[in-house]
Design an enzyme around this catalytic site. Structure first.
Site, PDB file in Angstrom:
ATOM      1  CG  ASP A   1      -2.286   4.308   0.689  1.00 22.36           C
ATOM      2  OD1 ASP A   1      -3.017   5.238   0.311  1.00 22.36           O
ATOM      3  OD2 ASP A   1      -1.112   4.171   0.321  1.00 22.36           O
TER       4      ASP A   1
ATOM      5  CG  ASP B   1       6.478  -2.219  -3.161  1.00 20.12           C
ATOM      6  OD1 ASP B   1       6.068  -2.287  -1.991  1.00 20.12           O
ATOM      7  OD2 ASP B   1       6.574  -1.141  -3.781  1.00 20.12           O
TER       8      ASP B   1
ATOM      9  CG  ASP C   1      -0.500   9.132   0.549  1.00 24.87           C
ATOM     10  OD1 ASP C   1       0.096   8.157   1.044  1.00 24.87           O
ATOM     11  OD2 ASP C   1      -0.325   9.509  -0.624  1.00 24.87           O
TER      12      ASP C   1
HETATM   13  P1  ATP Z   1       4.881   7.015  -0.608  1.00 26.61           P
HETATM   14  O1  ATP Z   1       3.405   7.291  -0.694  1.00 26.61           O
HETATM   15  O2  ATP Z   1       5.561   7.613   0.550  1.00 26.61           O
HETATM   16  O3  ATP Z   1       5.576   7.235  -1.868  1.00 26.61           O
HETATM   17  P2  ATP Z   1       3.967   4.331  -0.317  1.00 26.61           P
HETATM   18  O4  ATP Z   1       4.651   3.109   0.230  1.00 26.61           O
HETATM   19  O5  ATP Z   1       2.715   4.758   0.351  1.00 26.61           O
HETATM   20  O6  ATP Z   1       5.056   5.475  -0.343  1.00 26.61           O
HETATM   21  P3  ATP Z   1       2.422   4.109  -2.695  1.00 26.61           P
HETATM   22  O7  ATP Z   1       2.871   4.200  -4.100  1.00 26.61           O
HETATM   23  O8  ATP Z   1       1.511   5.149  -2.145  1.00 26.61           O
HETATM   24  O9  ATP Z   1       3.751   4.043  -1.830  1.00 26.61           O
HETATM   25  O10 ATP Z   1       1.791   2.675  -2.517  1.00 26.61           O
HETATM   26  C1  ATP Z   1       1.119   2.256  -1.344  1.00 26.61           C
HETATM   27  C2  ATP Z   1       1.429   0.795  -1.032  1.00 26.61           C
HETATM   28  O11 ATP Z   1       0.975  -0.037  -2.113  1.00 26.61           O
HETATM   29  C3  ATP Z   1       2.919   0.493  -0.901  1.00 26.61           C
HETATM   30  O12 ATP Z   1       3.381   0.727   0.401  1.00 26.61           O
HETATM   31  C4  ATP Z   1       2.979  -0.970  -1.292  1.00 26.61           C
HETATM   32  O13 ATP Z   1       2.615  -1.780  -0.216  1.00 26.61           O
HETATM   33  C5  ATP Z   1       1.914  -1.091  -2.359  1.00 26.61           C
HETATM   34  N1  ATP Z   1       2.474  -0.895  -3.709  1.00 26.61           N
HETATM   35  C6  ATP Z   1       2.539   0.249  -4.414  1.00 26.61           C
HETATM   36  N2  ATP Z   1       3.100   0.072  -5.615  1.00 26.61           N
HETATM   37  C7  ATP Z   1       3.400  -1.222  -5.706  1.00 26.61           C
HETATM   38  C8  ATP Z   1       3.988  -2.039  -6.705  1.00 26.61           C
HETATM   39  N3  ATP Z   1       4.394  -1.518  -7.859  1.00 26.61           N
HETATM   40  N4  ATP Z   1       4.121  -3.358  -6.447  1.00 26.61           N
HETATM   41  C9  ATP Z   1       3.699  -3.897  -5.269  1.00 26.61           C
HETATM   42  N5  ATP Z   1       3.159  -3.188  -4.290  1.00 26.61           N
HETATM   43  C10 ATP Z   1       2.993  -1.863  -4.485  1.00 26.61           C
HETATM   44 MG    MG Z   2       1.393   6.322  -0.282  1.00 30.67          MG
END
Ligand code: ATP
Ligand code: MG
Length: 429
Positions: A45, A126, A43
């Site tokens: 963001d 993170d 997705d």
């Molecule tokens: P995926 O969607 O493939 O699982 P993602 O990196 O997009 O991976 P998401 O959970 O969608 O993960 O979160 C989007 C973004 O928000 C992350 O890339 C990170 O930068 C931030 N993020 C998400 N969760 C946390 C957290 N618990 N602490 C700090 N930053 C976070």
């Molecule tokens: Mg994501």
């Protein structure tokens, strides 16, 4: 390095709309990371300096969501573009006066709605690989935390002091594992080290959030690898404590082997684009804890049927303390469990009736899987494999063959005439 062709047209629309309204807007997180690694983003963001209210004014198809972390969802049919406002650091004043951010005694962030600049936003993310920003103004990537280097070296590294970052949000430990297996990367030593000590902080995470994370870990095509890595860091026990205990007791026992096989099959299905219901996973993860409790209750003098029902309730309510499994899935798991006792009852209409149960497929899959590790079930499982592949005529023949077998000493017992209206209690004898 990132071409606009690789981006979702809807995400581009959002970026341009915000830019034209005079705001800064970037793509950030998983989408940029995945594109740089040659993977397809799940997705997209967006992050902006517009506040949620200002974002809402720009879009008709916008919903504001979240309390702990307020954001905007822009809806395009089935695609949702998530738009967050850049987060900043928290000062004590803000905590007291506005109650916008809140931390618990363990240093965990409970609320996180203090807005800030882009470099502050990067520091609050993170992992360095998740803090890469794609700007719509110059089509370039802004790297505030060494994310490009980490991608090159395939390293999962937390931004900032790892211990502090895990204390703020212990779920980051689970995320480190998930990204390591998903992206085929190594967790950097400094990021890995505090995990062993801080694993127990996962005990403070709401059970509903842990359930969500559990699904991400076990339904993303890397379930088996995640299971091993979670166990290695002592994290698995905060998701499935009862199973973890059994596996620790018999490191290469049936429990371990069955779960590993379930997860292998799950990965295969997911990677082939098929669905796996969480009910099935829950049923499998908790099957041996259920068996062992049920045996203990039977040993105390209960009938096996009662013991099994009591054990189901107890195992599910114990497990609910760590994982909040929604009711529709615990109902499914119960159904899969209950059907396990009906595979040896095949006479008359029973085999056919069993196939008509809503959870028959899942229950039969699970039964046949158990048979791989419980040799006494092997013959029965083979019969069922065969039975489900036959047409109605052959199925009838298979059942009447059983009947013949019974007369010459086989395992089919003729049903005794019913005495009472309800003889449920005898069904699992
Ligand atoms: P995926 O969607 O493939 O699982 P993602 O990196 O997009 O991976 P998401 O959970 O969608 O993960 O979160 C989007 C973004 O928000 C992350 O890339 C990170 O930068 C931030 N993020 C998400 N969760 C946390 C957290 N618990 N602490 C700090 N930053 C976070
Ligand atoms: Mg994501």
């Amino acid at each position: 390095m990132v071409s606009r062709k690789q981006l979702s047209p809807n995400a581009l629309k959002v970026l341009y709309r915000l830019k034209d309204a005079g705001y800064d807007a970037y793509l950030v997180g998983g989408c940029i990371r995945d594109i740089l690694l040659g993977l397809e983003p799940k997705d997209f963001d967006v992050v902006t300096n517009a506040t949620p209210e200002q974002i809402k004014k720009q879009f008709r198809n916008c919903r504001l969501i979240g309390r702990r972390f307020r954001l905007a969802h822009i809806m395009f049919g089935r695609e949702i573009i998530e738009v967050a406002t850049m987060r900043g650091h928290h000062s004590d004043e803000e905590q007291d006066e506005k109650n916008k951010s809140q931390a618990s005694e363990q240093g965990q962030l409970l609320r996180d709605n203090v807005y800030g600049s882009i470099d502050e936003d990067a520091e609050r993310r993170d992992f360095s690989i998740n803090a890469l920003y794609y700007s719509i103004n110059d089509f370039s990537i802004h790297d505030f935390a060494g994310g490009m280097e980490a991608i090159k070296n395939r390293r999962i590294e937390l931004i900032g002091d790892p211990e502090t970052r895990y204390r703020e949000d212990p779920v980051r430990m689970l995320r480190a594992v998930r990204f390591a297996t998903k992206l085929d990367m190594t967790i950097a030593p400094a990021t890995e080290k505090p995990m062993f000590q801080l694993a127990s902080l996962l005990g403070n995470i709401p059970a509903a959030r842990l359930f969500e994370e559990m699904l991400k870990l076990f339904l993303n095509g890397k379930a088996e690898a995640n299971f091993h890595l979670l166990r290695q860091y002592g994290l698995f026990t905060y998701l499935f404590p009862a199973l973890d205990k059994l596996v620790n007791k018999h490191p290469d026992g049936t429990e371990y082997q069955l779960v590993t096989q379930v997860l292998k099959n799950t990965d295969k299905r997911i990677n082939a684009g098929k669905k796996v219901t969480p009910a099935y996973l829950i049923a499998a993860f908790l099957w041996y804890p259920l068996q062992s409790l049920s045996n203990r209750i039977t040993a105390q003098g209960e009938t096996p049927f009662n013991a099994f029902n009591m054990a189901m309730n107890q195992i599910l309510s114990e497990s609910a303390k760590s994982l909040a499994v929604p009711k529709r899935f615990t109902i499914g798991a119960r159904e899969i469990w209950q059907l396990q006792h009906r595979f040896d009852k095949r006479g008359g209409q029973r085999a056919f009736r069993l196939t008509q149960q809503p959870r028959f497929r899942a229950a039969k899959d699970f039964f046949c899987l158990r048979a791989q590790f419980e040799p006494e079930l092997a013959e029965l499982a083979k019969w069922w494999d065969n039975y489900t592949e036959q047409d109605a005529g052959s199925q009838k023949r298979m059942v009447s063959d059983l009947n013949k077998g019974a007369k010459s000493g086989g395992n089919y017992r003729r049903r005794r005439p019913r005495k009472a209206k309800s003889n449920n209690a005898k069904r699992h004898d």
